[in-house]
Design a protein around this motif. Structure first.
Motif, PDB file in Angstrom:
ATOM      1  N   CYS A  54       0.851  -1.178   0.000  1.00  0.00           N
ATOM      2  CA  CYS A  54       0.000   0.000   0.000  1.00  0.00           C
ATOM      3  C   CYS A  54       0.891   1.233   0.000  1.00  0.00           C
ATOM      4  O   CYS A  54       2.056   1.162   0.362  1.00  0.00           O
ATOM      5  CB  CYS A  54      -0.893   0.002   1.233  1.00  0.00           C
ATOM      6  N   CYS A 114      -6.545  -0.041  -0.396  1.00  0.00           N
ATOM      7  CA  CYS A 114      -5.893  -0.118   0.912  1.00  0.00           C
ATOM      8  C   CYS A 114      -6.743   0.611   1.932  1.00  0.00           C
ATOM      9  O   CYS A 114      -7.205   1.725   1.683  1.00  0.00           O
ATOM     10  CB  CYS A 114      -4.516   0.529   0.872  1.00  0.00           C
ATOM     11  N   ARG A 116      -6.611   1.824   5.863  1.00  0.00           N
ATOM     12  CA  ARG A 116      -5.847   2.004   7.108  1.00  0.00           C
ATOM     13  C   ARG A 116      -6.862   2.297   8.211  1.00  0.00           C
ATOM     14  O   ARG A 116      -7.744   3.122   8.039  1.00  0.00           O
ATOM     15  CB  ARG A 116      -4.873   3.159   6.975  1.00  0.00           C
ATOM     16  N   LEU A 121      -3.706  -2.353   8.899  1.00  0.00           N
ATOM     17  CA  LEU A 121      -3.821  -2.098   7.472  1.00  0.00           C
ATOM     18  C   LEU A 121      -4.403  -3.337   6.804  1.00  0.00           C
ATOM     19  O   LEU A 121      -4.049  -4.459   7.134  1.00  0.00           O
ATOM     20  CB  LEU A 121      -2.420  -1.820   6.914  1.00  0.00           C
ATOM     21  N   SER A 122      -5.287  -3.121   5.845  1.00  0.00           N
ATOM     22  CA  SER A 122      -5.863  -4.219   5.092  1.00  0.00           C
ATOM     23  C   SER A 122      -5.885  -3.830   3.621  1.00  0.00           C
ATOM     24  O   SER A 122      -6.025  -2.650   3.290  1.00  0.00           O
ATOM     25  CB  SER A 122      -7.287  -4.492   5.588  1.00  0.00           C
ATOM     26  N   SER A 123      -5.732  -4.796   2.740  1.00  0.00           N
ATOM     27  CA  SER A 123      -5.775  -4.491   1.311  1.00  0.00           C
ATOM     28  C   SER A 123      -6.520  -5.591   0.563  1.00  0.00           C
ATOM     29  O   SER A 123      -6.551  -6.738   0.995  1.00  0.00           O
ATOM     30  CB  SER A 123      -4.364  -4.331   0.737  1.00  0.00           C
TER      31      SER A 123
END
Length: 131
Positions: A54, A114, A116, A121-123
């Protein structure tokens, strides 16, 4: 989830992004279940890049700051556009020139969403093909 500029989905599940189809318009939808969202970003990276990262400033084309009382909403459908000058934008934001990234056309890439949030954090990745 990405809905390309036209149908059908291409081999390998890639969504077509073509400036000559549907005026280059496509959409990105998301449904967030994370608590305390602070930032939502969209960018493109080389297809199959691993690990997916990200914050790719050179190909980031959307950034929605959700902190300080601003709400991204838990779900949304973003209206986006890719034009014949290799510029991409969403929700009326400033266009980002993808010419340095698009070394050839057609080119498959991964569109990265992405998220936050307070917990990290996740994508998520969706394969697209710029045409």
């Amino acid at each position: 989830d990405v809905d390309g500029t036209s149908s059908p989905v291409l081999p390998g599940g890639a969504e077509p992004i073509n400036p000559n189809e549907n005026g280059g318009r496509f959409s990105v939808s998301y449904d967030i279940s994370a608590d305390g969202t602070v930032d939502l970003e969209l960018s493109v990276v080389e297809a199959g890049a691993s690990p997916v990262t990200c914050g790719n400033e050179s190909t980031e084309f959307f950034d929605r700051d959700c902190g300080a009382g601003r709400d991204c909403g838990l779900s949304d459908r973003l209206a986006c556009r890719f034009d014949t000058q290799n510029r991409i934008s969403c929700e009326g934001g400033a266009p980002t020139d993808l010419s340095p990234f698009l070394d050839r056309l057609p080119k498959q890439a991964d569109m990265v969403l992405c998220l936050r949030y307070r917990g990290g954090l996740s994508s998520r990745v969706q394969r697209v093909e710029f045409q």
